[in-house]
Design a protein around this motif. Structure first.
Motif, PDB file in Angstrom:
ATOM      1  N   GLY A  61       0.828  -1.201   0.000  1.00 11.50           N
ATOM      2  CA  GLY A  61       0.000   0.000   0.000  1.00 11.50           C
ATOM      3  C   GLY A  61       0.860   1.248   0.000  1.00 11.50           C
ATOM      4  O   GLY A  61       2.098   1.188  -0.060  1.00 11.50           O
ATOM      5  N   ARG A  62       0.215   2.401   0.124  1.00  7.94           N
ATOM      6  CA  ARG A  62       0.942   3.664   0.061  1.00  7.94           C
ATOM      7  C   ARG A  62       1.957   3.800   1.187  1.00  7.94           C
ATOM      8  O   ARG A  62       3.067   4.311   0.981  1.00  7.94           O
ATOM      9  N   GLY A  63       1.587   3.358   2.385  1.00 10.65           N
ATOM     10  CA  GLY A  63       2.519   3.449   3.512  1.00 10.65           C
ATOM     11  C   GLY A  63       3.756   2.603   3.288  1.00 10.65           C
ATOM     12  O   GLY A  63       4.883   3.031   3.583  1.00 10.65           O
ATOM     13  N   THR A  64       3.556   1.403   2.746  1.00  8.55           N
ATOM     14  CA  THR A  64       4.688   0.517   2.470  1.00  8.55           C
ATOM     15  C   THR A  64       5.579   1.100   1.382  1.00  8.55           C
ATOM     16  O   THR A  64       6.813   1.071   1.481  1.00  8.55           O
ATOM     17  N   VAL A  65       4.962   1.640   0.351  1.00 11.60           N
ATOM     18  CA  VAL A  65       5.746   2.282  -0.715  1.00 11.60           C
ATOM     19  C   VAL A  65       6.554   3.450  -0.145  1.00 11.60           C
ATOM     20  O   VAL A  65       7.707   3.675  -0.530  1.00 11.60           O
ATOM     21  N   ALA A  66       5.948   4.166   0.793  1.00  7.46           N
ATOM     22  CA  ALA A  66       6.641   5.313   1.400  1.00  7.46           C
ATOM     23  C   ALA A  66       7.891   4.863   2.154  1.00  7.46           C
ATOM     24  O   ALA A  66       8.949   5.505   2.052  1.00  7.46           O
ATOM     25  N   ILE A  67       7.805   3.766   2.897  1.00  4.64           N
ATOM     26  CA  ILE A  67       8.993   3.328   3.640  1.00  4.64           C
ATOM     27  C   ILE A  67      10.047   2.754   2.696  1.00  4.64           C
ATOM     28  O   ILE A  67      11.251   2.861   2.962  1.00  4.64           O
ATOM     29  N   TYR A  68       9.612   2.164   1.570  1.00  2.95           N
ATOM     30  CA  TYR A  68      10.584   1.735   0.562  1.00  2.95           C
ATOM     31  C   TYR A  68      11.331   2.954   0.014  1.00  2.95           C
ATOM     32  O   TYR A  68      12.547   2.905  -0.187  1.00  2.95           O
ATOM     33  N   GLY A  89      13.875   6.345   9.626  1.00  3.49           N
ATOM     34  CA  GLY A  89      12.443   6.589   9.498  1.00  3.49           C
ATOM     35  C   GLY A  89      11.724   5.477   8.769  1.00  3.49           C
ATOM     36  O   GLY A  89      10.556   5.172   9.063  1.00  3.49           O
ATOM     37  N   ALA A  90      12.415   4.846   7.814  1.00  5.69           N
ATOM     38  CA  ALA A  90      11.806   3.733   7.091  1.00  5.69           C
ATOM     39  C   ALA A  90      11.510   2.573   8.033  1.00  5.69           C
ATOM     40  O   ALA A  90      10.420   1.976   7.991  1.00  5.69           O
ATOM     41  N   TYR A  91      12.452   2.266   8.912  1.00  8.05           N
ATOM     42  CA  TYR A  91      12.245   1.150   9.835  1.00  8.05           C
ATOM     43  C   TYR A  91      11.276   1.520  10.959  1.00  8.05           C
ATOM     44  O   TYR A  91      10.519   0.673  11.441  1.00  8.05           O
ATOM     45  N   ALA A  92      11.282   2.783  11.358  1.00 10.95           N
ATOM     46  CA  ALA A  92      10.270   3.234  12.318  1.00 10.95           C
ATOM     47  C   ALA A  92       8.887   3.134  11.692  1.00 10.95           C
ATOM     48  O   ALA A  92       7.913   2.726  12.348  1.00 10.95           O
ATOM     49  N   GLY A  93       8.794   3.505  10.415  1.00 10.55           N
ATOM     50  CA  GLY A  93       7.532   3.387   9.706  1.00 10.55           C
ATOM     51  C   GLY A  93       7.060   1.952   9.611  1.00 10.55           C
ATOM     52  O   GLY A  93       5.858   1.666   9.724  1.00 10.55           O
ATOM     53  N   PHE A  94       7.999   1.036   9.429  1.00 18.37           N
ATOM     54  CA  PHE A  94       7.632  -0.385   9.405  1.00 18.37           C
ATOM     55  C   PHE A  94       6.998  -0.798  10.734  1.00 18.37           C
ATOM     56  O   PHE A  94       5.988  -1.502  10.768  1.00 18.37           O
ATOM     57  N   CYS A  95       7.617  -0.374  11.831  1.00 16.79           N
ATOM     58  CA  CYS A  95       7.081  -0.715  13.158  1.00 16.79           C
ATOM     59  C   CYS A  95       5.664  -0.174  13.335  1.00 16.79           C
ATOM     60  O   CYS A  95       4.787  -0.867  13.865  1.00 16.79           O
ATOM     61  N   LEU A  96       5.442   1.055  12.887  1.00 17.13           N
ATOM     62  CA  LEU A  96       4.122   1.665  13.037  1.00 17.13           C
ATOM     63  C   LEU A  96       3.074   0.990  12.155  1.00 17.13           C
ATOM     64  O   LEU A  96       1.936   0.773  12.572  1.00 17.13           O
ATOM     65  N   LEU A  97       3.469   0.641  10.917  1.00 13.22           N
ATOM     66  CA  LEU A  97       2.519   0.049   9.981  1.00 13.22           C
ATOM     67  C   LEU A  97       2.266  -1.427  10.252  1.00 13.22           C
ATOM     68  O   LEU A  97       1.121  -1.890  10.209  1.00 13.22           O
ATOM     69  N   TYR A  98       3.329  -2.151  10.525  1.00 10.17           N
ATOM     70  CA  TYR A  98       3.223  -3.606  10.612  1.00 10.17           C
ATOM     71  C   TYR A  98       3.180  -4.134  12.042  1.00 10.17           C
ATOM     72  O   TYR A  98       2.797  -5.284  12.263  1.00 10.17           O
ATOM     73  N   GLY A  99       3.562  -3.298  13.007  1.00 12.92           N
ATOM     74  CA  GLY A  99       3.504  -3.730  14.400  1.00 12.92           C
ATOM     75  C   GLY A  99       2.125  -4.230  14.813  1.00 12.92           C
ATOM     76  O   GLY A  99       2.008  -5.330  15.389  1.00 12.92           O
ATOM     77  N   PRO A 100       1.053  -3.466  14.518  1.00 11.18           N
ATOM     78  CA  PRO A 100      -0.296  -3.949  14.878  1.00 11.18           C
ATOM     79  C   PRO A 100      -0.641  -5.282  14.221  1.00 11.18           C
ATOM     80  O   PRO A 100      -1.323  -6.119  14.834  1.00 11.18           O
ATOM     81  N   PHE A 101      -0.184  -5.511  12.988  1.00 12.79           N
ATOM     82  CA  PHE A 101      -0.461  -6.792  12.324  1.00 12.79           C
ATOM     83  C   PHE A 101       0.215  -7.941  13.060  1.00 12.79           C
ATOM     84  O   PHE A 101      -0.376  -9.004  13.279  1.00 12.79           O
ATOM     85  N   LEU A 102       1.463  -7.713  13.463  1.00 18.20           N
ATOM     86  CA  LEU A 102       2.266  -8.773  14.059  1.00 18.20           C
ATOM     87  C   LEU A 102       1.897  -9.055  15.512  1.00 18.20           C
ATOM     88  O   LEU A 102       2.186 -10.137  16.031  1.00 18.20           O
ATOM     89  N   LEU A 103       1.278  -8.085  16.165  1.00 18.18           N
ATOM     90  CA  LEU A 103       0.896  -8.267  17.571  1.00 18.18           C
ATOM     91  C   LEU A 103      -0.504  -8.862  17.735  1.00 18.18           C
ATOM     92  O   LEU A 103      -0.902  -9.176  18.855  1.00 18.18           O
TER      93      LEU A 103
END
Length: 276
Positions: free
Chosen positions: A216-223, A256-270
């Motif tokens: 999605g857009r958030g993932t593209v942004a961290i890439y 910021g890319a890895y912080a963004g990963f935590c924010l976007l994907y953390g809820p999925f993984l928890l």
């Protein structure tokens, strides 16, 4: 310092032990080279800490660790990138290892070995550039541009492109052409390792939590952030801008890319997987 060194070395030894356990339990001996490299990486980390704690030069242990990463990226990236590309393109046959793949791994092993032992030699630089040519041949053969509609797959090709660039830039730097060695090395660390790691993390997180494998857009942004951070770190010091500003921007983007990963994907993984 000793506690931090012990924690770091122990963690990597534990990772190596887990990898070996999985291979032995599943009789997956084809994956043994990966376990060997992970074990060497753990050894390099321990060696580094011993050298630093005893006030010795630790440069060779650092090169050993980076050499292991070169080979891990070459082997794993060379498996998942064409496989995931074929899967997304819905090609009936999965790609099989070719003579180019074997030659690329061999060239990488030779270049990494010489670099660990003789980091300033002209032969080392030549071997790194030769390995870069092999990586480029392999990368072009995958025709990654066909995946432009799906960034989740395209980013794997971007990451492998960084591997190719890392060998070229480091090899030419050793031969006295182009970037300084310290900047060229970041094409491997900030570029290849940073982008490929994030690419695999996002894909695996989506797949293992039962979600559609689409960026999605958030993932593209961290890439974009991790790529921009790597570009700034590698090439930024060579432009006529205050170096500390460029490096600060590089660190901000990359972290910021890895912080963004935590924010976007953390809820999925928890939370429980959607398909449970």
């Amino acid at each position: 310092a000793f506690a931090a060194a012990l924690a770091d070395a122990s963690f990597l030894l534990a990772v190596a032990a887990v990898v070996w356990r999985e291979i032995i339990t599943g009789a997956a001996w084809r994956q043994a080279p990966i376990a060997v490299l992970v074990s060497l990486y753990a050894f390099a980390a321990g060696w580094f800490h011993v050298l630093r704690l005893t006030h010795h030069d630790a440069a060779q242990s650092e090169r050993l660790a980076l050499g292991c990463l070169m080979l891990l990226l070459t082997i794993i990236g060379g498996r998942v990138t064409p496989a995931f590309t074929a899967e997304w393109l819905r090609e009936e046959e999965q790609p099989t290892p070719t003579a180019v793949d074997a030659a690329t791994i061999g060239a990488t092993a030779a270049a990494a070995g010489f670099w660990i032992i003789s980091p300033d030699g002209m032969l080392t630089g030549l071997l790194l550039v030769t390995a870069g040519i092999a990586h480029l041949t392999r990368w072009i053969a995958w025709r990654g541009w066909r995946t432009w509609r799906e960034p989740l797959v395209l980013v794997l090709h971007v990451g492998y492109g960084w591997i190719t660039a890392a060998f070229w830039l480091l090899g030419t730097a050793i031969m006295g052409v182009g970037l300084p060695v310290v900047d060229a090395l970041h094409a491997l660390t900030a570029g290849a390792v940073g982008v490929m790691t994030l690419a695999i993390m996002t894909r695996a997180s989506l797949g293992h939590t039962g979600r559609v494998r689409h960026a999605g857009r958030g993932t593209v942004a961290i890439y974009g952030l991790v790529t921009l951070g790597a570009l700034l770190r590698v090439f930024g010091p060579s432009v006529p801008i205050e170096e500390r500003i460029v490096l600060a921007l590089a660190a901000l983007c990359w972290s910021g890319a890895y912080a963004g990963f935590c924010l976007l994907y953390g809820p999925f993984l928890l939370r429980p997987s959607l398909d449970e």
